[in-house]
Design an enzyme around this catalytic site. Structure first.
Site, PDB file in Angstrom:
ATOM      1  N   TYR A   1       0.825  -1.220   0.000  1.00  0.00           N
ATOM      2  CA  TYR A   1       0.000   0.000   0.000  1.00  0.00           C
ATOM      3  C   TYR A   1       0.854   1.263   0.000  1.00  0.00           C
ATOM      4  O   TYR A   1       0.523   2.265  -0.619  1.00  0.00           O
ATOM      5  CB  TYR A   1      -0.943   0.014   1.205  1.00  0.00           C
ATOM      6  CG  TYR A   1      -2.154  -0.862   1.024  1.00  0.00           C
ATOM      7  CD1 TYR A   1      -3.030  -0.663  -0.040  1.00  0.00           C
ATOM      8  CD2 TYR A   1      -2.440  -1.884   1.918  1.00  0.00           C
ATOM      9  CE1 TYR A   1      -4.150  -1.460  -0.205  1.00  0.00           C
ATOM     10  CE2 TYR A   1      -3.558  -2.683   1.759  1.00  0.00           C
ATOM     11  CZ  TYR A   1      -4.413  -2.467   0.692  1.00  0.00           C
ATOM     12  OH  TYR A   1      -5.519  -3.245   0.535  1.00  0.00           O
TER      13      TYR A   1
ATOM     14  N   GLU B   1       0.877 -29.876  16.056  1.00  0.00           N
ATOM     15  CA  GLU B   1       0.117 -29.243  14.979  1.00  0.00           C
ATOM     16  C   GLU B   1      -1.109 -28.488  15.468  1.00  0.00           C
ATOM     17  O   GLU B   1      -1.309 -27.343  15.106  1.00  0.00           O
ATOM     18  CB  GLU B   1      -0.317 -30.303  13.947  1.00  0.00           C
ATOM     19  CG  GLU B   1      -1.195 -29.713  12.832  1.00  0.00           C
ATOM     20  CD  GLU B   1      -1.631 -30.727  11.786  1.00  0.00           C
ATOM     21  OE1 GLU B   1      -1.176 -31.882  11.844  1.00  0.00           O
ATOM     22  OE2 GLU B   1      -2.426 -30.356  10.918  1.00  0.00           O
TER      23      GLU B   1
ATOM     24  N   ASP C   1      -1.349 -34.576  12.910  1.00  0.00           N
ATOM     25  CA  ASP C   1      -2.352 -35.518  12.427  1.00  0.00           C
ATOM     26  C   ASP C   1      -1.682 -36.524  11.493  1.00  0.00           C
ATOM     27  O   ASP C   1      -0.538 -36.352  11.086  1.00  0.00           O
ATOM     28  CB  ASP C   1      -3.434 -34.769  11.624  1.00  0.00           C
ATOM     29  CG  ASP C   1      -4.309 -33.879  12.504  1.00  0.00           C
ATOM     30  OD1 ASP C   1      -4.351 -34.079  13.735  1.00  0.00           O
ATOM     31  OD2 ASP C   1      -4.955 -32.973  11.936  1.00  0.00           O
TER      32      ASP C   1
END
Lengths: 372, 372
Positions: B107, B205, B257
């Site tokens: 920006y 995780e 996982d």
């Protein structure tokens, strides 16, 4: 470990009350059996058609409609069976001063001896926990059920005491934390506010803007507690905002991007959401005011923008019909946005320099709003 | 405020070095002009075909191929112009002891006086910052460029000192923090490790599992530093993990996982990612070992599972071809997973009770791995 946690449970009146309410629910089933009635549970209906905007409280609340779950049908009996197993698990968890996540509850049900009591999926177990919240009047946090993630932070002139499982921690949210700030715990009702030098609370949508305010020392200069919302705020974030407002008796303002999704973030802080309408009085801060970015800021400050997408336009139009946005302020801003067809991010203010937001934009706007 | 931050900049050797490297780059353009040459910049090619697995270092590194950007073409000239404006901005930012986000840079370019120097979109500005990292050998963090969000946390027997803009903070990551833990700052190189009582580092995780380990006191009982990865870990999280391993000289294990995306999370901690191959030596921890959930755990512990989707199967097959997973361990586990067609989450261990992970699973597994 267990000695400590047992001790905590005994001294925590919320846990004790939650446990009693749950056992009361179970004992109603027992009484119904004893009297030869078919066991049943009456639950306020949690659908869009049974949600009302309470003008008096300024939040969304549940209406009067009730659904009855009875053991007359196989599906109803199974729902009640799941409720009983869940109540037993929660009562034991509270007695042991422990907690668990919503996802753990779902998996844990696989270890239950009655396979009809096991949950089909996580929507099933989440829905049951919401049922139990509504019926017992106890919040999920007081059942010691955690969400998967919370993770929002707070920075500002506030000394607090958090009751952790490992004892009390006194933390000053500027002097005792790193640049990342104080991590809000899953259940902020374990926090007591001890001392503060705060003038107002500023809830900020994005991490980039939160970091900008902290780097520029905005919290120090203006006695501001900066609460990072991290997008749609977690319950813990909304709860601590409400408590800060009520207990410190200072204004709350919300600073987001300028698009319909961000106005919903403001709405969930200020008025509560449909999904958690049974908890609006616990979570919502009707006095919260919207700082910006406002569509008129896009025009006045000539901010870099992106065009509205079709889904943005639909969402804005649906907000025009939403009772939460039925004010002159919101109607004008939303109509202006539809007119210019543009949206802008908080960080678009950087196009005027990195200090523009803290030296010019916020002081001017908060001055107009009477916060400064 | 500015007095403080100026003082910090003067005493921060990394900022000083980063500034010198940037100015050196710009002065090369100057010399090329002075000698009548067309200005140019040679950049290692950052494509999949120029990424090599370094057997020696155990991480992915950039190969020898170089791309030359010259001002001979309009596009090339514009790239160099953007680089010069960005260098000027970064050098000034470092001189003032300030920082900004990647999004703010994008920006901010709208305020630059030469419109050809302005970025088209954020990929453009992010890519240029990566170019400058590669060419200067200085990391983004040392340019004081922040990501939008980081937000991971750490809990464990570690006393550290963080150099914040407001002075030094000494924080013990169990005794001085709430249940949420210590919030890792965007640039963990502002941290010094003072004292610790840690035996190993456990990177986790999911937030639900992180909370479970902390609630069960796993960090206290086993001298474990629990680092929450929050899914694919931010650079700050990988950097602090690498530094903890190197400076405390203790093992790192990764607990996720059981699905192909989670194995990639392990891979990014251990070996580095293709996107940040130029930083592998700064971010990757090749000694990190994988704890689980392993496909064989699904079978041995009879965990609740979900079926593999087509994209899971494709991702597993692509891992079989990935040099990072060319070990007997990974081949066996991935082939087993394709065979059983199932995946499982960390929290599926809750089907054996809430304490199973801390009383049985982790002690057994870490024992086998020689960490306990």
């Amino acid at each position: 470990m267990s000695t400590d946690t047992d001790a905590d449970a005994e001294t925590d009146p919320n846990s004790e009350r939650a446990r009693e309410e749950l056992i009361e629910l179970a004992s109603e089933f027992y009484d119904q059996f004893a009297e030869g009635d078919v066991p049943r549970m009456r639950i306020p209906t949690r659908t869009k058609s049974n949600i009302e905007y309470s003008e008096e409280k300024g939040v969304w609340v549940l209406g009067d409609r009730r659904t009855t779950r009875t053991a007359k049908t196989k599906a109803g009996a199974q729902k009640l069976l799941k409720a009983i197993y869940t109540i037993e698990f929660l009562a034991q968890q509270l007695e042991e001063g422990r907690s668990s996540t919503l996802r753990e509850l779902y998996y844990l049900s696989e270890s239950w001896d009655n396979e009809f009591a096991q949950f089909n999926d996580q929507d099933d177990s989440n829905g049951l926990i919401e049922d139990l919240e509504v019926v017992s009047g106890v919040t999920r946090e007081d059942f010691h059920m955690r969400p998967e993630e919370s993770g929002a932070t707070l920075m500002g002139p506030l000394l607090l005491r958090e009751q952790t499982r490992r004892g009390e921690r006194e933390i000053h949210c500027q002097e005792d934390v790193g640049e990342g700030g104080y991590q809000i715990p899953n259940n902020p009702d374990t926090i007591e506010f001890l001392e503060n030098d705060a003038e107002f609370i500023l809830c900020v949508e994005t991490g980039g803007m939160r970091d900008r305010l902290v780097e520029n020392g905005f919290d120090e200069e203006h006695g501001c507690i900066v609460v990072h919302l991290k997008g749609q705020p977690a319950r813990a974030t909304r709860r601590i905002t409400k408590r800060l407002h009520g207990e410190l008796d200072i204004p709350v303002v919300v600073f987001t991007d300028s698009d319909p999704w961000s106005y919903r973030i403001y709405g969930s802080v200020a008025y509560g959401s449909i999904k958690s309408a049974h908890l609006s009085e616990y979570l919502a801060t009707p006095a919260a005011q919207f700082v910006g970015i406002r569509p008129r800021d896009i025009v006045e400050y000539d901010l870099p923008t992106d065009p509205l997408s079709d889904s943005d336009i639909n969402a804005l139009e649906s907000e025009l019909d939403d009772p939460r946005f039925q004010t002159e302020f919101w109607r004008e801003e939303i109509e202006l946005q539809l007119d210019i067809g543009q949206k802008a991010e908080q960080q678009a203010l950087a196009s005027r320099g990195l200090d523009f937001v803290t030296d010019t934009y916020l002081p001017e706007r908060l001055g107009e709003m009477g916060v400064f």
